[in-house]
Write an enzyme that holds these catalytic residues in place. Structure first.
Site, mmCIF file in Angstrom:
data_model
loop_
_atom_site.group_PDB
_atom_site.id
_atom_site.type_symbol
_atom_site.label_atom_id
_atom_site.label_comp_id
_atom_site.label_asym_id
_atom_site.label_seq_id
_atom_site.Cartn_x
_atom_site.Cartn_y
_atom_site.Cartn_z
ATOM 1 N N GLY A 246 0.857 -1.184 0.000
ATOM 2 C CA GLY A 246 0.000 0.000 0.000
ATOM 3 C C GLY A 246 0.891 1.231 0.000
ATOM 4 O O GLY A 246 2.098 1.156 -0.268
ATOM 5 N N LEU A 247 0.324 2.388 0.313
ATOM 6 C CA LEU A 247 1.110 3.619 0.282
ATOM 7 C C LEU A 247 2.316 3.540 1.201
ATOM 8 O O LEU A 247 3.423 3.944 0.828
ATOM 9 C CB LEU A 247 0.220 4.813 0.672
ATOM 10 C CG LEU A 247 -0.642 5.350 -0.465
ATOM 11 C CD1 LEU A 247 -1.690 6.309 0.061
ATOM 12 C CD2 LEU A 247 0.243 6.024 -1.527
ATOM 13 N N ALA A 248 2.137 3.010 2.401
ATOM 14 C CA ALA A 248 3.241 2.984 3.363
ATOM 15 C C ALA A 248 4.379 2.090 2.873
ATOM 16 O O ALA A 248 5.549 2.487 2.875
ATOM 17 C CB ALA A 248 2.732 2.511 4.726
ATOM 18 N N GLY A 249 4.042 0.884 2.450
ATOM 19 C CA GLY A 249 5.066 -0.060 2.018
ATOM 20 C C GLY A 249 5.818 0.432 0.790
ATOM 21 O O GLY A 249 7.046 0.332 0.702
ATOM 22 N N ARG B 156 -15.266 12.722 12.748
ATOM 23 C CA ARG B 156 -16.067 11.519 12.524
ATOM 24 C C ARG B 156 -16.699 10.949 13.787
ATOM 25 O O ARG B 156 -17.830 10.482 13.755
ATOM 26 C CB ARG B 156 -15.185 10.462 11.870
ATOM 27 C CG ARG B 156 -14.817 10.912 10.487
ATOM 28 C CD ARG B 156 -13.786 10.054 9.841
ATOM 29 N NE ARG B 156 -13.518 10.618 8.515
ATOM 30 C CZ ARG B 156 -12.593 10.172 7.707
ATOM 31 N NH1 ARG B 156 -11.821 9.156 8.063
ATOM 32 N NH2 ARG B 156 -12.417 10.726 6.538
ATOM 33 N N GLU C 127 -1.367 2.090 8.341
ATOM 34 C CA GLU C 127 -2.480 1.862 9.267
ATOM 35 C C GLU C 127 -2.185 0.771 10.284
ATOM 36 O O GLU C 127 -2.829 0.702 11.326
ATOM 37 C CB GLU C 127 -3.768 1.550 8.479
ATOM 38 C CG GLU C 127 -5.008 1.683 9.347
ATOM 39 C CD GLU C 127 -6.309 1.502 8.594
ATOM 40 O OE1 GLU C 127 -6.350 1.794 7.389
ATOM 41 O OE2 GLU C 127 -7.286 1.075 9.226
#
Ligand SMILES: Cc1cc2nc3c(=O)[nH]c(=O)nc-3n(C[C@H](O)[C@H](O)[C@H](O)COP(=O)(O)OP(=O)(O)OC[C@H]3O[C@@H](n4cnc5c(N)ncnc54)[C@H](O)[C@@H]3O)c2cc1C
Ligand code: SF4
Ligand code: SF4
Ligand code: FES
Lengths: 248, 582
Positions: free
Chosen positions: B10-13, B283, B374
């Site tokens: 994902g974005l982090a990896g 939220r 996350e």
């Protein structure tokens, strides 16, 4: 308020084993999609004849038509299983793996070819580095609008499935990677690789192999303007070839 | 060993992999499937950065304050401050990578609002921002793949970390999901970027890959898990049979209004209750308000658990230009056009603020093992603000990648002994054999459904201690039944039932961590709300929850929060002065 639907799934336990059809009957809510039906089978892995059977193997991730994982043939048409609502489908619903990619198991296929296509297309910006180099170039709204449409390709492979020119006998790179060449050639920073991309586009398996059948655009779940993108690329490739020839 | 293993694409990896490859360190990148299918692709609304192109006076310092305040002061302030300072450069970086951000007439990056701030701070690409950011990072990694520095292992599932005698991480063991081959990957350092654990709650806004298994497996190996009880329930999703589909906060950011009928007339309850922020309260606040209206007051639309999210008063052409992605989702799955009729929505589990404990360099308590995205706990405290999720994934990935490279370059660890690799691979091999032998009467997918229902009903918006205790008993029962699972698939090729059952084991562990944390925390803070303890209690509970694995259930301890920049103040969103603290 569940309803019973009948699915016929083309199954194959491994790439080299024989394919056979298996029928399932599942109860799902009226608003359910094909994925919900496949998930129901996992909970009761029994076929329509009442015999236990391994749960059907398929690919999915986002379940909302974004990631491209769940593409398969549904009643003969290449589309995403998560956006295919059962109430819109003729029964029994026939599910088959995409045929232009090697089958892994059941409905799961190996789409490595698509990602290899992106390598051939050099579908990226040649970045100096990820450190802070300040703002990028300004981009006009009109350019943003059409490059955005092309940036939504999720490599699902539906267009490759529908394209008559993508087949075991041709080296055709296919519509999805070609569209990415058009996109990156248009970006102000994409310029530096433009010549290399056009070399790829006019090389073996390149843009000239497109027969303009336009099937690709009709099945694309993200509605990419593929026909336009390929025509534009063709124009660029021809102009490039002429320039090359003149400067010889 | 000059080699980095990154688990998760994902974005982090991807950002961790990029940082390492740029520094000349070879990377093995493992993910459950092609990186383009990662959950990051589903992010819609946008990403925060105080670019202030509208001249509102926004600044990284304001962004920092909004984030800490929005998280009810539970986030460590040093890393959050660094993230907010880095945000503008991150947007510029992705712009240079070719992300087609929406533009102003002058060609600058357009900004919009999301919840929990008064500023236009969100850069966006229609309503599919995550897709374009993820693809851009994936494209850059592909460049390094062609150059030979990154090797992708897409379709490989992380099983365990390889730890040496001194407790240092020396690589990972993973299984190829096609051939079912198990292999050890030696490394000088490892970055875990496996995303959130949403699947524990059954139907959520998350992707099918968000099972939390990698974090759970590491937790078993001794990695601390922090603030697990802080689970974000997003106010606006379309309830569905297979999943709940998010309608991004950006619908409200662009002018969408939430209402229901009271006495036959539209009642804009968020605007009435929170005049300063209206529909753009954070939220946790919006979700509790919708719950109150539907569950307590019985005022849901058509007597159902649903309220309207209305964009029908807005200019359809403009809405399409800025929100096309979510219009498409609503239309496909409900058959109705949100430009003409109000959408029916209800809250759904969305995000985990908690995760693997990491230090300011993103390193877990195991030396050489980093975590980003996350799956870690660091940036959002008790509640995440919209647009900060992707920012923290990208920033955390970059920090982790750089820190891992520093560690690798320091070169203290030396080569990884092959006996160590073989021993860990063998252990995992044996676990697989044991799983394959399972042929009991319990169906893993049904067990998962039960787990999801219990967690959703009892460990989300409103929490009561007696229900949390019953949930722990239920989890114990499910764990017991888990030992009598049958796989229904004995295949040695692409066996999804095997992999899912293994994931379910991890989900049961993390469900316990989440529920125990919630039970112990007798206060209300951010997303964690107990009617029996309705106030925030800084004297007793302004502290980070740390869960450590134990076979009889997690051991919970607490650590102080880094509060060095902003003094905690009461959090409310009804007036401007209250938010700013006067
Ligand atoms: C519907 C939706 C909309 C959102 N919108 C926004 C938004 O507008 N703005 C915002 O800031 N945030 C948003 N978020 C949150 C944000 O998208 C995520 O928190 C973020 O993308 C997570 O990125 P990640 O890199 O940590 O993980 P992911 O993108 O989830 O990637 C995890 C990776 O790990 C891999 N993986 C997992 N387990 C294993 C394993 N065992 N072995 C090997 N690989 C494994 C997966 O294959 C995947 O590649 C949204 C979230 C949802 C659910
Ligand atoms: S237009 Fe070209 S790429 Fe598209 S289906 Fe036809 S032959 Fe294939
Ligand atoms: S162009 Fe469309 S059909 Fe082809 S891979 Fe991309 S999204 Fe799928
Ligand atoms: S599961 Fe992502 S497109 Fe269907």
């Amino acid at each position: 308020m569940a309803e019973t639907v009948t699915l016929r799934v083309k199954r194959r336990s491994a790439p080299d084993s024989r394919a056979c059809w298996e029928e399932f009957r599942v109860r799902v809510p009226p608003t359910a999609n094909v994925v919900a039906a496949l998930k129901e089978i996992r909970k009761t892995p029994v076929n329509a004849a009442g015999r236990p059977t391994p749960p059907v193997v398929w690919d999915c991730s986002c379940l909302e038509g974004v990631c491209g994982a769940c593409a398969m043939l549904i009643n003969g048409k290449a589309r995403l299983a998560c956006t295919a609502l059962l109430k819109d489908l003729a029964q029994p619903v026939r599910l088959e793996p995409l045929s232009k990619f090697p089958v892994v198991r059941d409905l799961m296929v190996d789409r490595t070819a698509l990602f290899e296509g992106l390598k051939r297309a050099k579908a990226w910006i040649e970045l100096d580095g990820t450190h802070d180099l300040g703002p990028g170039p300004r981009v006009q709204q009109s350019l943003q609008a059409w490059t955005y449409e092309l940036s939504r390709c999720n490599s699902c492979g539906c267009c490759m499935e529908a394209c008559p020119q993508v087949n075991g006998r041709s080296a055709f790179i296919g519509p999805a990677p070609l569209a990415q060449i058009t996109r990156f050639n248009a970006h102000p920073l994409g310029e530096s690789l433009r010549a290399e991309r056009l070399e790829a586009a006019r090389g073996p398996g390149g843009v000239h192999e497109c027969g303009k059948a336009q099937n690709c655009e009709k099945v694309c779940p993200k509605r990419l303007p593929l026909v336009w993108a390929i025509a534009e690329l063709n124009r660029q490739a021809v102009a490039y070839s002429i320039r090359q020839w003149l400067s010889r | 060993m000059r080699r980095l293993v990154v688990v998760g694409g994902g974005l982090a990896g991807l950002m961790a992999a990029l940082k390492a490859a740029e520094a000349g360190v070879a990377v093995d990148l493992l993910a459950l499937g092609p990186c383009k299918r990662s959950h990051s692709a589903a992010a819609q609304g946008g990403i925060n950065a105080a670019l202030d192109t509208l001249g509102e006076g926004d600044s990284p310092e304001r962004h920092f304050d909004d984030t800490i305040y929005g998280g009810d002061f539970l986030a460590d302030q040093t890393p959050v401050r660094r993230m907010c300072e880095a945000a503008p450069a991150i947007i510029h970086l992705f712009d240079r990578m070719g992300v087609p951000f929406n533009r102003t007439p002058e060609g600058l990056i357009a900004l919009r609002r999301l919840g929990g701030t008064r500023f236009h701070r969100v850069a966006f690409v229609g309503a599919t921002t995550g897709q374009q950011l993820l693809y851009a990072a994936d494209e850059q990694v592909r460049r390094f793949e062609v150059a030979g520095l990154v090797k992708r292992y897409e379709g490989w599932e992380f099983l365990s970390a390889i730890l040496d005698g001194s407790g240092r991480c020396r690589g990972v063991v993973a299984q190829e999901l096609k051939s079912m081959e198990i292999r050890a990957f030696p490394a000088g350092a490892v970055v875990i970027a496996t995303g959130g654990p949403g699947l524990i709650f059954g139907r959520t806004t998350n992707s099918e890959h968000n099972n939390g298994f990698a974090a759970a497996a590491l937790h078993r190996q001794g990695v601390k898990y922090a603030n697990g009880e802080f689970i974000q329930v997003h106010p606006t999703a379309i309830p569905g049979a297979d999943k709940h589909r998010l309608i991004s906060e950006s619908a409200r950011g662009e002018g969408g209004r939430v209402w229901t009928l009271r006495d036959g007339k539209p009642w804009y309850f968020l605007e009435e209750w929170y005049p300063a922020y209206g529909n753009l309260v954070p939220r946790d606040i919006a979700t509790r308000a919708i719950f109150k209206v539907c569950v307590e007051m019985g005022l849901g639309v058509d007597g159902e658990n649903a309220v309207y999210l209305d964009m029908s008063h807005m200019d359809p052409a403009e809405v399409r230009r800025r929100l096309e992605g979510i219009l498409e989702i609503y239309q496909v799955f409900t058959g109705r056009d949100p430009c003409r009729v109000p959408m029916k929505i209800f809250p759904a589990v969305h995000y985990s603020m908690g995760g693997l404990w990491v230090d300011f360099d993103q390193m877990t308590n195991v030396p050489g093992l980093f975590a980003a995205g996350e799956c870690e706990h660091q940036y959002h405290g008790a509640n995440r603000l919209g647009g900060n999720g992707m920012l923290s994934a990208i920033f955390g990935g970059m920090v982790a990648g750089e820190a891992a490279v520093r560690l690798i370059n320091a070169g203290e660890a030396g080569p990884v002994p092959s006996s160590l690799l073989e021993a860990e691979a063998r252990r995992e091999e044996e676990k697989v054999q044991a799983l394959m032998r399972l042929d009991g009467p319990e169906n893993p997918y049904r067990l998962h459904e039960e787990l999801g229902e219990w967690m959703n009903d009892n460990v989300t918006v409103v929490r009561y201690n007696h229900q949390l205790k019953r949930t722990l008993e239920k989890i114990a029962e499910l764990k017991d039944r888990f030992s009598r699972v049958g796989l229904h698939d004995t295949g040695l090729w692409s066996n999804q039932a095997l992999s899912f059952t293994r994931q379910l084991g991890g989900m049961l562990d993390l469900a316990e961590v989440i529920t125990v944390g919630a039970l112990l925390r007798d206060e209300s803070r951010g997303a964690h709300y107990k009617p029996e303890f309705p106030e925030r209690d800084d004297a007793n509970w302004l502290k980070t929850t740390i869960a450590t694995y134990h076979p009889d259930g997690p051991r919970v301890t607490y650590e102080p929060v880094d509060l060095q920049f902003i003094k905690p103040r009461v959090r409310r969103y009804d007036t401007e002065e209250a938010t700013r603290g006067g």
